[in-house]
Design an enzyme around this catalytic site. Structure first.
Site, PDB file in Angstrom:
ATOM      1  N   CYS A   1       0.848  -1.176   0.000  1.00  0.00           N
ATOM      2  CA  CYS A   1       0.000   0.000   0.000  1.00  0.00           C
ATOM      3  C   CYS A   1       0.893   1.240   0.000  1.00  0.00           C
ATOM      4  O   CYS A   1       1.943   1.263   0.632  1.00  0.00           O
ATOM      5  CB  CYS A   1      -0.929   0.076   1.207  1.00  0.00           C
ATOM      6  SG  CYS A   1      -2.077  -1.282   1.306  1.00  0.00           S
TER       7      CYS A   1
ATOM      8  N   ARG B   1       3.641  -0.381  -4.984  1.00  0.00           N
ATOM      9  CA  ARG B   1       3.451  -0.909  -3.625  1.00  0.00           C
ATOM     10  C   ARG B   1       2.150  -1.690  -3.486  1.00  0.00           C
ATOM     11  O   ARG B   1       1.908  -2.347  -2.477  1.00  0.00           O
ATOM     12  CB  ARG B   1       3.436   0.250  -2.614  1.00  0.00           C
ATOM     13  CG  ARG B   1       4.685   1.074  -2.613  1.00  0.00           C
ATOM     14  CD  ARG B   1       4.580   2.191  -1.607  1.00  0.00           C
ATOM     15  NE  ARG B   1       4.591   1.665  -0.259  1.00  0.00           N
ATOM     16  CZ  ARG B   1       5.687   1.422   0.458  1.00  0.00           C
ATOM     17  NH1 ARG B   1       6.870   1.661  -0.057  1.00  0.00           N
ATOM     18  NH2 ARG B   1       5.603   0.950   1.677  1.00  0.00           N
TER      19      ARG B   1
ATOM     20  N   TRP C   1      -2.836  -2.730  -1.626  1.00  0.00           N
ATOM     21  CA  TRP C   1      -2.570  -4.159  -1.818  1.00  0.00           C
ATOM     22  C   TRP C   1      -3.425  -4.837  -0.755  1.00  0.00           C
ATOM     23  O   TRP C   1      -3.152  -4.744   0.437  1.00  0.00           O
ATOM     24  CB  TRP C   1      -1.082  -4.453  -1.598  1.00  0.00           C
ATOM     25  CG  TRP C   1      -0.703  -5.862  -1.942  1.00  0.00           C
ATOM     26  CD1 TRP C   1      -0.332  -6.330  -3.172  1.00  0.00           C
ATOM     27  CD2 TRP C   1      -0.636  -6.986  -1.048  1.00  0.00           C
ATOM     28  NE1 TRP C   1      -0.054  -7.682  -3.090  1.00  0.00           N
ATOM     29  CE2 TRP C   1      -0.241  -8.103  -1.812  1.00  0.00           C
ATOM     30  CE3 TRP C   1      -0.893  -7.164   0.303  1.00  0.00           C
ATOM     31  CZ2 TRP C   1      -0.077  -9.374  -1.265  1.00  0.00           C
ATOM     32  CZ3 TRP C   1      -0.730  -8.433   0.858  1.00  0.00           C
ATOM     33  CH2 TRP C   1      -0.324  -9.512   0.070  1.00  0.00           C
TER      34      TRP C   1
ATOM     35  N   ASN D   1      -1.375   2.072   5.686  1.00  0.00           N
ATOM     36  CA  ASN D   1      -0.498   1.009   5.185  1.00  0.00           C
ATOM     37  C   ASN D   1      -0.090   0.186   6.391  1.00  0.00           C
ATOM     38  O   ASN D   1       0.438   0.734   7.353  1.00  0.00           O
ATOM     39  CB  ASN D   1       0.728   1.650   4.512  1.00  0.00           C
ATOM     40  CG  ASN D   1       1.787   0.631   4.141  1.00  0.00           C
ATOM     41  OD1 ASN D   1       1.480  -0.536   3.926  1.00  0.00           O
ATOM     42  ND2 ASN D   1       3.024   1.079   4.072  1.00  0.00           N
ATOM     43  N   GLY D   2      -0.353  -1.122   6.358  1.00  0.00           N
ATOM     44  CA  GLY D   2      -0.008  -1.982   7.499  1.00  0.00           C
ATOM     45  C   GLY D   2      -1.194  -2.833   7.886  1.00  0.00           C
ATOM     46  O   GLY D   2      -2.126  -3.011   7.086  1.00  0.00           O
TER      47      GLY D   2
ATOM     48  N   GLU E   1      17.216 -17.431  -8.216  1.00  0.00           N
ATOM     49  CA  GLU E   1      16.819 -16.092  -8.651  1.00  0.00           C
ATOM     50  C   GLU E   1      16.231 -16.127 -10.076  1.00  0.00           C
ATOM     51  O   GLU E   1      15.220 -15.482 -10.346  1.00  0.00           O
ATOM     52  CB  GLU E   1      18.027 -15.141  -8.585  1.00  0.00           C
ATOM     53  CG  GLU E   1      17.775 -13.729  -9.061  1.00  0.00           C
ATOM     54  CD  GLU E   1      16.679 -12.978  -8.298  1.00  0.00           C
ATOM     55  OE1 GLU E   1      16.183 -13.490  -7.287  1.00  0.00           O
ATOM     56  OE2 GLU E   1      16.301 -11.889  -8.750  1.00  0.00           O
TER      57      GLU E   1
ATOM     58  N   LYS F   1      12.462 -14.918 -10.890  1.00  0.00           N
ATOM     59  CA  LYS F   1      12.216 -13.833 -11.852  1.00  0.00           C
ATOM     60  C   LYS F   1      11.182 -14.281 -12.878  1.00  0.00           C
ATOM     61  O   LYS F   1      10.243 -13.579 -13.187  1.00  0.00           O
ATOM     62  CB  LYS F   1      13.544 -13.538 -12.550  1.00  0.00           C
ATOM     63  CG  LYS F   1      13.938 -12.173 -12.861  1.00  0.00           C
ATOM     64  CD  LYS F   1      14.245 -11.197 -11.777  1.00  0.00           C
ATOM     65  CE  LYS F   1      13.452 -11.251 -10.545  1.00  0.00           C
ATOM     66  NZ  LYS F   1      13.822 -10.477  -9.449  1.00  0.00           N
TER      67      LYS F   1
ATOM     68  N   GLU G   1       7.554 -14.945 -11.303  1.00  0.00           N
ATOM     69  CA  GLU G   1       6.818 -13.790 -10.793  1.00  0.00           C
ATOM     70  C   GLU G   1       6.276 -12.888 -11.887  1.00  0.00           C
ATOM     71  O   GLU G   1       5.227 -12.278 -11.719  1.00  0.00           O
ATOM     72  CB  GLU G   1       7.601 -13.008  -9.733  1.00  0.00           C
ATOM     73  CG  GLU G   1       8.817 -12.278 -10.199  1.00  0.00           C
ATOM     74  CD  GLU G   1       9.565 -11.564  -9.065  1.00  0.00           C
ATOM     75  OE1 GLU G   1       8.962 -11.221  -8.049  1.00  0.00           O
ATOM     76  OE2 GLU G   1      10.780 -11.341  -9.223  1.00  0.00           O
TER      77      GLU G   1
ATOM     78  N   HIS H   1      16.607 -37.408  -6.788  1.00  0.00           N
ATOM     79  CA  HIS H   1      15.873 -37.752  -5.565  1.00  0.00           C
ATOM     80  C   HIS H   1      14.400 -37.373  -5.665  1.00  0.00           C
ATOM     81  O   HIS H   1      13.742 -37.171  -4.650  1.00  0.00           O
ATOM     82  CB  HIS H   1      16.520 -37.070  -4.355  1.00  0.00           C
ATOM     83  CG  HIS H   1      17.933 -37.536  -4.138  1.00  0.00           C
ATOM     84  ND1 HIS H   1      18.244 -38.829  -3.786  1.00  0.00           N
ATOM     85  CD2 HIS H   1      19.113 -36.897  -4.291  1.00  0.00           C
ATOM     86  CE1 HIS H   1      19.555 -38.957  -3.702  1.00  0.00           C
ATOM     87  NE2 HIS H   1      20.111 -37.796  -4.013  1.00  0.00           N
TER      88      HIS H   1
ATOM     89  N   LYS I   1       5.941  -4.452  -4.307  1.00  0.00           N
ATOM     90  CA  LYS I   1       7.388  -4.349  -4.170  1.00  0.00           C
ATOM     91  C   LYS I   1       7.858  -4.284  -2.729  1.00  0.00           C
ATOM     92  O   LYS I   1       8.889  -4.825  -2.378  1.00  0.00           O
ATOM     93  CB  LYS I   1       7.892  -3.117  -4.923  1.00  0.00           C
ATOM     94  CG  LYS I   1       9.402  -3.116  -5.023  1.00  0.00           C
ATOM     95  CD  LYS I   1       9.888  -2.290  -6.147  1.00  0.00           C
ATOM     96  CE  LYS I   1      11.375  -2.445  -6.329  1.00  0.00           C
ATOM     97  NZ  LYS I   1      11.746  -3.787  -6.815  1.00  0.00           N
TER      98      LYS I   1
HETATM   99  C1  G6P Z   1       9.182  -8.356  -2.702  1.00  0.00           C
HETATM  100  C2  G6P Z   1       9.800  -7.894  -4.006  1.00  0.00           C
HETATM  101  C3  G6P Z   1      11.091  -8.641  -4.266  1.00  0.00           C
HETATM  102  C4  G6P Z   1      12.038  -8.473  -3.083  1.00  0.00           C
HETATM  103  C5  G6P Z   1      11.383  -8.901  -1.778  1.00  0.00           C
HETATM  104  C6  G6P Z   1      12.219  -8.504  -0.583  1.00  0.00           C
HETATM  105  O1  G6P Z   1       8.751  -9.666  -2.817  1.00  0.00           O
HETATM  106  O2  G6P Z   1       8.913  -8.091  -5.073  1.00  0.00           O
HETATM  107  O3  G6P Z   1      11.697  -8.133  -5.441  1.00  0.00           O
HETATM  108  O4  G6P Z   1      13.186  -9.237  -3.309  1.00  0.00           O
HETATM  109  O5  G6P Z   1      10.122  -8.245  -1.629  1.00  0.00           O
HETATM  110  O6  G6P Z   1      12.245  -7.106  -0.526  1.00  0.00           O
HETATM  111  P1  G6P Z   1      13.412  -6.225   0.074  1.00  0.00           P
HETATM  112  O7  G6P Z   1      12.953  -4.823  -0.157  1.00  0.00           O
HETATM  113  O8  G6P Z   1      13.504  -6.581   1.518  1.00  0.00           O
HETATM  114  O9  G6P Z   1      14.658  -6.554  -0.658  1.00  0.00           O
END
Ligand code: G6P
Length: 612
Positions: free
Chosen positions: A2, A27, A76, A102-103, A484, A488, A491, A507, A607
């Site tokens: 948010c 956000r 969000w 937000n929260g 990673e 990527k 997502e 396994h 994010k």
């Molecule tokens: C969200 C973002 C990711 C990020 C993660 C941790 O899931 O979409 O890209 O890696 O949060 O966020 P931070 O700000 O703690 O790196």
């Protein structure tokens, strides 16, 4: 999660709020809303389910709403579906108080029941509405909005950044913060609040960061801040040293692609100030060489891609320092009764500096006596402020939800930390130290070289995008890289994909390989190249289509087994993931583009994750 923005000044608030929300949409983007106050029209609330553009159309970009003071929100969803009613701002029953939040208010059910018992009826399913209603309830009792705010704060539990607009206070709004980001912006004849500086950078670069428990009364010509006891607080002002263009697409179709392309420069900026006379120096670190020598253990905690940086760090730091290094998900660390103490260095990695689980892990580690060093991108963020030491990545604002340049700068910084500690511990032979530094200096140029292969990766994505299940395999650093690469891809393209340590295939996972399954085989880690090759042969024998990644030295050999091979320039082992991640980011980007996905704002994600 948010985003919040607030404005008070002489201009029309609506367009300024909408513009700020556009920059905060990363956000959360389930719905958006604004509350604006004017003498003629009183308190007007406009909100709409869906992306910000829906709200924008409803209020003509903000121009249809009169008034020069207001608050805005992009959501969000946590409590209650993303619909119009659950959107913020939320109003008190008498529609005199509007709140954006937000929260999470953890005890909202209990408060809601209490207020309903007093005959107050609720419109939404949200936790936020209780803030508006409770505030109005105390306001009716006290007749003083500030007293009502403090009473309300006394009662609510959880995490919150709040913007509060009251119809009886036409020249000011109130901001409150606890465990969720909120900053104050000082403009010329106007003032702001925002979850993130990108929302207001167009108007001012002078900001201060609210602390937990603080309450701010924001007027056009002044911002007064009070602590949890109601005593005035003098805030230190900071100046943001980047400008609005850094937070704009600058001709690229997506922020993600722009940020991928910015990586060499961002990494250069991370490295440059910390490299003197071919030695890594961290002038910002307070830890003495004696303290570094006394460290018995390093624990890295983070979430998401930052955790994947930590996974690379485990391999590299253990190798460079010959000390035990453990990497843990922050959400697991906080509930596992962790074994950390004053002999442990806890490295916290976070782009936003606000991730709730990471923040909670930091506090727990701190309470157990560990020394906290954080690697953070957002200056002045909560994690940065609560750490004993902070190393900034200087990647500039990252807007796309899927991180790219933040990952790369975190990774290079962690490797540099390994070099720095290794130098002090004497654990890296002089010759090797010199060769790693040489590669460190060459890294940005080699990243540029990788970016030149974009067209080939784009082509491969155009033939692969129809796959519905993809496996990434690799060993050692390639396993960490695969985590990673697979994140990527899933997502932003919504393709099911998993990363496995290649040695684990037999396994269980190998039973999922059938004719045409796509396997992305990562073979950049030279010491285990032959073993990875065997794994490729095994999956091919079961019908897999293989796309492989290796370095220039091994490309020819790999091409004998796999037709589709992507390459990165040769470099020192520790930097292989720094180069290897770029083709995987580009691959994910084009796969998502082919599938028509919303690349910068993938479904269900945000994010900055400020909920558990
Ligand atoms: C969200 C973002 C990711 C990020 C993660 C941790 O899931 O979409 O890209 O890696 O949060 O966020 P931070 O700000 O703690 O790196």
């Amino acid at each position: 999660m948010c985003g919040i923005v607030g404005y008070v000044g002489t201009e029309q608030a609506g367009p300024i709020l909408l513009d700020g929300l556009e920059r905060l949409e990363y956000r959360g983007y389930d719905s958006a809303g604004i509350a604006v106050l004017s003498n003629e029209k009183g308190l007007q609330v406009k909100k709409a389910k869906g992306r910000l553009k829906v709200l924008s159309a409803l209020v003509d970009g903000g121009k249809a709403v009169e008034g020069s003071i207001g608050i805005g929100h992009t959501r969000w969803a946590t409590h209650g579906q993303p619909n119009d009613v659950n959107s913020h701002p939320h109003l008190s029953e008498d529609s005199r108080i509007a709140v954006v939040h937000n929260g999470i208010i953890e005890n909202y059910v209990e408060i809601k029941e209490y207020l309903m018992g007093k005959g107050i009826s609720f419109r939404s399913e949200t936790d936020t509405e209780v803030v508006a209603q409770l505030l109005a309830y105390h306001y009716r009792q006290t007749g003083d909005i500030m007293q009502a705010v403090y009473r309300m704060l006394h009662r609510i539990e959880g995490a919150y950044a709040l913007g509060i607009l009251c119809a009886d206070m036409p020249d000011a709004f109130i901001a409150v913060r606890k465990d969720a980001p909120l900053l104050l912006g000082y403009g010329q004849g106007c003032s702001f609040i925002a979850s993130d500086v990108t929302a207001i950078i167009k108007h001012t670069r002078e900001v201060s960061y609210m602390e937990d428990g603080e309450v701010a009364v924001v007027r056009a010509d002044s911002i007064r801040v009070y602590n949890a006891l109601g005593r005035p607080v003098e805030k230190e002002h900071s100046f943001i040293d980047w400008d609005v263009s850094a937070a704009e697409k600058g001709g690229y179709a997506h922020f993600m692609f722009k940020e991928i392309m910015e990586q060499p420069e961002a990494v250069r900026k991370t490295i440059h100030p910390r490299l003197k006379d071919r030695r890594v120096v961290f002038e910002e670190l307070k830890m003495s060489p004696e303290e570094i020598r006394a460290l018995q253990r390093i624990v890295i905690v983070a979430c998401g891609s930052s955790y994947h940086v930590g996974m690379v760090g485990k391999y590299n730091l253990e190798r460079l320092l010959r000390r035990p290094v453990e990497t843990m998900l922050a959400s697991e660390f906080r509930y596992c009764d962790p074994l950390v103490d004053e002999h442990t260095l806890v490295i916290v990695i976070s782009q936003s500096g606000e991730t709730l689980d990471t923040m909670a892990a930091l506090r727990q580690a701190k309470s157990l006596g560990a020394h906290i060093l954080s690697i953070v991108n957002v200056v002045g963020s909560s994690i940065a402020r609560e750490s004993d030491e902070v190393l900034y990545t200087w990647a500039g604002p990252e807007i796309a939800v899927a991180t790219t340049k933040a990952y790369s700068t975190q990774l290079v910084l962690l490797n540099m930390l390994g070099l720095y500690f290794g130098d002090i511990l004497g654990s890296i032979p002089a010759e090797e130290y010199a060769s790693i530094v040489e590669e460190l200096q060459a890294l940005p140029a080699k990243m540029e070289e990788v970016l030149e292969n974009t067209d080939r990766i784009k082509y491969l994505a155009s033939v692969c995008f129809n796959h519905s299940s993809i496996f990434f395999i690799g060993r050692n650093l390639d396993y960490a890289l695969g985590l990673e690469g697979s994140l990527k891809l899933k997502e932003i393209s919504y393709i099911h994909c998993e990363a496995y340590a290649a040695g684990e295939l037999k396994h269980g996972t190998i039973s999922l390989i059938e004719d045409g399954t796509l396997v992305v085989a990562l073979c950049t880690y030279a010491p285990l190249f032959d073993k990875s090759l065997s794994n490729i042969v095994e999956v091919k024998a079961r019908g897999a289509d293989v796309l492989a990644l290796t370095d220039d030295s091994h490309a020819e050999e790999l091409r004998k087994t796999v037709p589709n091979v992507l390459t990165i320039p040769d470099t020192h082992t520790v930097f292989k993931p720094s180069l290897g991640v770029i083709p995987l980011q580009i691959f994910a980007y084009y796969m998502a583009l082919q599938r028509g996905c919303d690349i910068d704002k993938p479904r269900n994600l945000a994010k900055s994750v400020t909920v558990e």
